[in-house]
Design a protein around this motif. Structure first.
Motif, PDB file in Angstrom:
ATOM      1  N   CYS A  13       0.832  -1.205   0.000  1.00  0.00           N
ATOM      2  CA  CYS A  13       0.000   0.000   0.000  1.00  0.00           C
ATOM      3  C   CYS A  13       0.866   1.254   0.000  1.00  0.00           C
ATOM      4  CB  CYS A  13      -0.885  -0.014   1.234  1.00  0.00           C
ATOM      5  SG  CYS A  13      -1.846   1.492   1.447  1.00  0.00           S
ATOM      6  N   PHE A  14       0.675   2.102  -0.998  1.00  0.00           N
ATOM      7  CA  PHE A  14       1.525   3.296  -1.077  1.00  0.00           C
ATOM      8  C   PHE A  14       1.249   4.282   0.042  1.00  0.00           C
ATOM      9  CE2 PHE A  14      -1.151   4.372  -5.098  1.00  0.00           C
ATOM     10  CZ  PHE A  14      -2.278   4.687  -4.346  1.00  0.00           C
ATOM     11  N   TRP A  15       0.098   4.201   0.692  1.00  0.00           N
ATOM     12  CA  TRP A  15      -0.156   5.080   1.831  1.00  0.00           C
ATOM     13  C   TRP A  15       0.909   4.898   2.900  1.00  0.00           C
ATOM     14  CZ3 TRP A  15      -5.991   3.815   2.988  1.00  0.00           C
ATOM     15  CH2 TRP A  15      -6.795   4.315   1.949  1.00  0.00           C
ATOM     16  N   CYS A  16       1.336   3.660   3.094  1.00  0.00           N
ATOM     17  CA  CYS A  16       2.309   3.356   4.156  1.00  0.00           C
ATOM     18  C   CYS A  16       3.752   3.597   3.725  1.00  0.00           C
ATOM     19  CB  CYS A  16       2.160   1.905   4.600  1.00  0.00           C
ATOM     20  SG  CYS A  16       0.601   1.594   5.460  1.00  0.00           S
ATOM     21  N   MET A  17       3.961   3.905   2.465  1.00  0.00           N
ATOM     22  CA  MET A  17       5.326   4.076   1.965  1.00  0.00           C
ATOM     23  C   MET A  17       5.757   5.541   1.892  1.00  0.00           C
ATOM     24  SD  MET A  17       6.644   1.109   1.582  1.00  0.00           S
ATOM     25  CE  MET A  17       8.079   1.502   0.597  1.00  0.00           C
ATOM     26  N   VAL A  18       4.881   6.465   2.204  1.00  0.00           N
ATOM     27  CA  VAL A  18       5.218   7.893   2.103  1.00  0.00           C
ATOM     28  C   VAL A  18       5.857   8.399   3.391  1.00  0.00           C
ATOM     29  CG1 VAL A  18       4.294  10.222   1.777  1.00  0.00           C
ATOM     30  CG2 VAL A  18       3.441   8.333   0.370  1.00  0.00           C
ATOM     31  N   TYR A 144      -6.544  12.164  -3.977  1.00  0.00           N
ATOM     32  CA  TYR A 144      -6.892  11.744  -2.617  1.00  0.00           C
ATOM     33  C   TYR A 144      -5.900  10.750  -2.029  1.00  0.00           C
ATOM     34  CZ  TYR A 144      -9.164   7.466  -4.468  1.00  0.00           C
ATOM     35  OH  TYR A 144      -9.437   6.277  -5.084  1.00  0.00           O
ATOM     36  N   HIS A 145      -5.054  10.138  -2.869  1.00  0.00           N
ATOM     37  CA  HIS A 145      -4.024   9.229  -2.363  1.00  0.00           C
ATOM     38  C   HIS A 145      -2.739   9.963  -1.958  1.00  0.00           C
ATOM     39  CE1 HIS A 145      -6.129   5.549  -3.232  1.00  0.00           C
ATOM     40  NE2 HIS A 145      -6.299   5.888  -4.500  1.00  0.00           N
ATOM     41  N   LYS A 151      -3.562  13.864   5.384  1.00  0.00           N
ATOM     42  CA  LYS A 151      -4.940  14.285   5.155  1.00  0.00           C
ATOM     43  C   LYS A 151      -5.959  13.456   5.934  1.00  0.00           C
ATOM     44  CE  LYS A 151      -4.132  14.510   0.439  1.00  0.00           C
ATOM     45  NZ  LYS A 151      -4.603  14.544  -0.951  1.00  0.00           N
ATOM     46  N   ASN A 152      -5.606  12.200   6.227  1.00  0.00           N
ATOM     47  CA  ASN A 152      -6.535  11.274   6.888  1.00  0.00           C
ATOM     48  C   ASN A 152      -5.806  10.513   7.999  1.00  0.00           C
ATOM     49  OD1 ASN A 152      -8.918  11.427   4.863  1.00  0.00           O
ATOM     50  ND2 ASN A 152      -7.123  11.056   3.584  1.00  0.00           N
ATOM     51  N   PRO A 153      -5.333  11.226   9.018  1.00  0.00           N
ATOM     52  CA  PRO A 153      -4.471  10.574  10.009  1.00  0.00           C
ATOM     53  C   PRO A 153      -5.123   9.411  10.747  1.00  0.00           C
ATOM     54  CG  PRO A 153      -5.072  12.789  10.724  1.00  0.00           C
ATOM     55  CD  PRO A 153      -5.539  12.640   9.311  1.00  0.00           C
ATOM     56  N   GLU A 154      -6.396   9.514  11.065  1.00  0.00           N
ATOM     57  CA  GLU A 154      -7.050   8.422  11.805  1.00  0.00           C
ATOM     58  C   GLU A 154      -7.222   7.192  10.918  1.00  0.00           C
ATOM     59  OE1 GLU A 154      -7.483   8.395  15.081  1.00  0.00           O
ATOM     60  OE2 GLU A 154      -6.527  10.355  15.031  1.00  0.00           O
ATOM     61  N   GLU A 155      -7.659   7.381   9.684  1.00  0.00           N
ATOM     62  CA  GLU A 155      -7.824   6.253   8.765  1.00  0.00           C
ATOM     63  C   GLU A 155      -6.469   5.616   8.452  1.00  0.00           C
ATOM     64  OE1 GLU A 155      -9.707   5.169   4.384  1.00  0.00           O
ATOM     65  OE2 GLU A 155     -10.081   7.146   5.230  1.00  0.00           O
TER      66      GLU A 155
END
Length: 175
Positions: A13-18, A144-145, A151-155
């Motif tokens: 998941c690229f969200w976790c790679m930033v 949005y990615h 932008k979406n710290p809790e999610e």
């Protein structure tokens, strides 16, 4: 003036790679996107289906005089399970595989040496299967990615906790 280079890494998941890269001087930008496949301008839904050949990835622009490629690789290896060729953590399938994409011969050689060093370290009992591949076109993901963790710290936090990534990483990379 030092030249700016690109580094491209797939790690599930690229969200976790930033976030792991987004805290160092010498890192100019980090963009989430897709690479390694055959479809031009793919969408998230297309990539997620696994039919495009693309992987979720991050493209990092950096100043190697300030933050060398070797350091990027050190951070990269500490974000992935390099023994899993079927995806990363809870994200399964070809679009979530790990890979290092090199942009020039020097990056290829440095990445190869870092992989050999990881193998030689004995840190993992299973074989290291993360490929080192030539970089191709990088297609930026939808807005949005980008910077999702900001932008979406809790999610982001909930997704990361649910994935099992941090538990796995702390086992192999204790601080």
């Amino acid at each position: 003036m030092s030249k700016i280079e690109k580094a491209t890494f797939a790690g599930g998941c690229f969200w976790c790679m930033v976030k792991p890269f987004d805290q160092f001087e010498g890192i100019n930008s980090i963009r989430s996107g897709y690479t390694g496949g055959t479809v031009d301008h793919p969408t998230y839904e297309q990539v997620k289906s696994g039919d495009t050949g693309h992987m979720e990835a991050v493209e990092i622009t950096f100043n190697p005089a300030v933050f060398p490629y070797e350091k990027l690789l050190e951070i990269y290896w500490q974000q992935v399970d390099p023994t899993d060729d079927e995806g990363q953590f809870q994200d399964r399938g070809p679009s979530y595989r790990a890979a290092i994409f090199y942009h020039n011969e020097e990056q290829m050689q440095i990445a190869d040496r870092s992989k050999v060093a990881l193998i030689d370290s004995g840190k993992y009992k299973k074989p290291i299967v993360t490929p080192i591949l030539p970089a191709g076109p990088f297609w930026e993901a939808e807005d949005y990615h980008q910077d999702f963790y900001k932008k979406n710290p809790e999610e982001y936090k909930a997704d990361r906790e649910q994935s099992g990534r941090d538990e796995f990483l702390s086992k192999h990379w204790p601080e």
